[in-house]
Enzyme design. Sequence first.
Site, PDB file in Angstrom:
ATOM      1  N   GLU A 245      40.666  44.916  40.780  1.00 36.49           N
ATOM      2  CA  GLU A 245      40.589  43.614  40.866  1.00 36.49           C
ATOM      3  C   GLU A 245      41.950  43.384  40.264  1.00 36.49           C
ATOM      4  O   GLU A 245      42.635  43.609  39.155  1.00 36.49           O
ATOM      5  CB  GLU A 245      39.619  42.806  40.000  1.00 36.49           C
ATOM      6  CG  GLU A 245      38.133  43.198  40.524  1.00 36.49           C
ATOM      7  CD  GLU A 245      37.203  42.385  39.625  1.00 36.49           C
ATOM      8  OE1 GLU A 245      37.231  41.108  39.558  1.00 36.49           O
ATOM      9  OE2 GLU A 245      36.655  43.301  38.431  1.00 36.49           O
ATOM     10  N   ARG A 460      32.706  57.047  32.636  1.00 38.36           N
ATOM     11  CA  ARG A 460      33.965  56.208  32.403  1.00 38.36           C
ATOM     12  C   ARG A 460      34.504  57.093  31.044  1.00 38.36           C
ATOM     13  O   ARG A 460      33.835  57.803  30.395  1.00 38.36           O
ATOM     14  CB  ARG A 460      33.416  54.742  31.613  1.00 38.36           C
ATOM     15  CG  ARG A 460      33.027  53.909  32.525  1.00 38.36           C
ATOM     16  CD  ARG A 460      32.596  52.443  31.988  1.00 38.36           C
ATOM     17  NE  ARG A 460      33.749  51.850  31.276  1.00 38.36           N
ATOM     18  CZ  ARG A 460      33.597  50.643  30.519  1.00 38.36           C
ATOM     19  NH1 ARG A 460      32.393  50.233  30.417  1.00 38.36           N
ATOM     20  NH2 ARG A 460      34.635  50.282  29.719  1.00 38.36           N
ATOM     21  N   LYS A 470      40.024  43.264  29.643  1.00 38.66           N
ATOM     22  CA  LYS A 470      41.062  41.886  29.869  1.00 38.66           C
ATOM     23  C   LYS A 470      40.982  40.634  28.918  1.00 38.66           C
ATOM     24  O   LYS A 470      42.015  40.054  28.598  1.00 38.66           O
ATOM     25  CB  LYS A 470      41.096  41.591  31.643  1.00 38.66           C
ATOM     26  CG  LYS A 470      41.258  42.878  32.631  1.00 38.66           C
ATOM     27  CD  LYS A 470      40.660  42.530  34.045  1.00 38.66           C
ATOM     28  CE  LYS A 470      40.753  43.854  34.753  1.00 38.66           C
ATOM     29  NZ  LYS A 470      40.267  43.404  36.036  1.00 38.66           N
TER      30      LYS A 470
END
Length: 750
Positions: A245, A460, A470
């Site tokens: 994104e 992950r 973020k």
Amino acid sequence: PCHVLSSDRAESLDEHTDMGEAGWVSFTAPLPTATKKEQRAQGSLGSAVDKTTGTLLYNVASRLKDPKRLCFLVGYVTSKKLVTDLQLSAALEYVRSHPLDPIDVADFERECGVGAVVTPEQIEEAVEAVISKHRAQLLLERYRFNTGLLMGEARARLKWADGKIIKNEVDLQVGPDQLFPPPTGETNLETRSLLEQLRGEALKFHKPGENYKTEGYVITANTMSLLKEHLAITGGQVRTRFPPEPNGILHIGHAKAINFNFGYAKANGGICFLRYDDTNPEKEEEKYFTAIREMVEWLGYTPHAVTHASDYFDQLYSWAVELIRRGQAYICHQQGEEMKGHNPAPSPWRDRPVEESLLLFEGMRKGKFGEGEATLRMKLVMEDGKLDPVAYRIKYTPHHRTGDKWCIYPTYDYTHCLCDSLEHISHSLCTKEFQARRSSYFWLCNALDVYCPVQWEFGRLNLPYTVVSKRKIIRLVEAGAVRDWDDPRLFTLTALRRRGFPPEAINHFCARVGVTVAQTTMEPHLLEACVREVLNEQAPRAMAVLEPLRLTITNFPQPHKALEVSVPNFPADETKGFHKVPFQPAVFIEQSDFREVPDKGYKRLAPGQPVGLRHTGFVIAVQNVIKDASGRVIELEVTCTKSEVAEKPKAFIHWVSEPLVCEVRLYERLFLHKNPEDAVEVPGGFLSDLNPDSLQVIEEALVDRFGSTARPFDKFQFERLGYFSVDPDSTDAKLVFNRTVTMKEDPGKL
């Protein structure tokens, strides 16, 4: 009320549970006859009972004979408040042990785990914790260890977790590629390159075009013809994609995803797309698009093509219309808060007529509704219990590429699989948190009868002592704790590049982590070790002094003329060249390299204890110590002797002469605690856990003139101090260096 299932739902349940006619009779016999009104009411549950619900209904009917209690439990099962065998067993036990009316609903739901959500991440962490507890015994007993003990302890930690999922997670984390090293004669994953780990049969992935051989892949009447068409287009080529994104900067975790997606394609002769998931214009900025591509290329990968989800907005809209026509989507007016939580009630608009939803969706596109007044929702239940995820929402924000053309934008749940289909991706590789979306991925492609790729999940990569969210990084910037996304104390890729981490080291680190299914938490020092390995081969040597102490050599061989000393760029390989540095009577050493009264075992310069000056061929000895009025040593007068005639010194120290005055920035961990986001470990929140000593700026460090022509991101090893990189803040008047990593720790060196 207890609603009898209609005949069409009876057939569906019969099909899913393999009960047969006799079984169905035994199921429906105890249920009271429903009124027509009740039969209509149950229609909100959908036209068919899914396999899990059907099995639970059959079990409750066969194990409970009290009609009143049966009605009570059937209501909980059909409304999906009881969704596992474990919950149903607890519910049966509860109603049997509480025969008196009325049932305390709050107590019942608490005791039966109604509303309890156990995420895949929680299961993964619980299994990881149990394995860590028994690691020594596991490694000792290896395959003789009773893994039932692990499953039992994990279940005890997560009472309402699905036992099958826990077993699968234990099998994954205790598998040969996760915990036990391969048998003698096989290569350990940590010593193999990433491409070797990803090549051919290494991961047991399906071959292109053989999607249907993957466990869980849904096969429809059109599957084989769609796969044949896919193979004709791709030629059987492996196709992957990296779909970030563009609303933030990539971090160290993304490095693993980049390496996995691009690496898998490269290792198997395929191609990888860089696709921006630009479906939320409110948060997207051009700087993020640029930075993402820069970081992918910095890591050494070239995308086959750079695409955007917005490239396909017209097709995605057409498919949304088709989804409505097929009765698989509807317009809903519930607010966001009404759709959240575990097992929310079905939308009152779920059975809205198709034509009505088509008109309303067109109205959404034409801007006839305000933001939040209407959404398009898909008719499915996801693995995590999420009901009818949103496919389109209204946003009156201009898009960076399409401008004001659209005021409705697709969501990730809708866009992701369809873009994969359009680009004929063969392997959709994503991190494990998207495992809960795998069934919706297959469902949507099949609902539209389009080519369906296969989604594969990998674990992950996490690092302690940092945050990568973020939202949290933005808060750090706003609070002034860091300068920006590329502050060298962060673990964004732009920050690591600015600090001086070479891309080869990051890729090597990802290879050492390995392609694991389980979530991996790696200590920062392991990444730093990879950095040292690469910089040891790449960074030429120079000398710098951070806390200078002036020396005057009173018997300098040529007092009125500077000498030049040749310093090897790479002492271990002098074929890589030398550079010249001036050597004059006035030189500077580190303050810590002199002690007027040395401790026992101190080997550097002290009165009566000479040292060698690196690369000069001279040994110096203290002649006079000069102090200021406060008694602080400010200068030393020393004599020098040729090395070949002097007694061999105990140590050699670095120095500079006629140096450049530079700024040097030394970095430590940004946070004091290992898990700054853990409310137990850091009750005051991550902003309260900042390390006050995470940055030390030395404004007048001295660096030898070898660095005078350095440019941003050039790297050096400052002898005995560590590896340093030129910061972009540097000017023609003054260079700025960031310490990348220290030298290897040597506790025996004083």
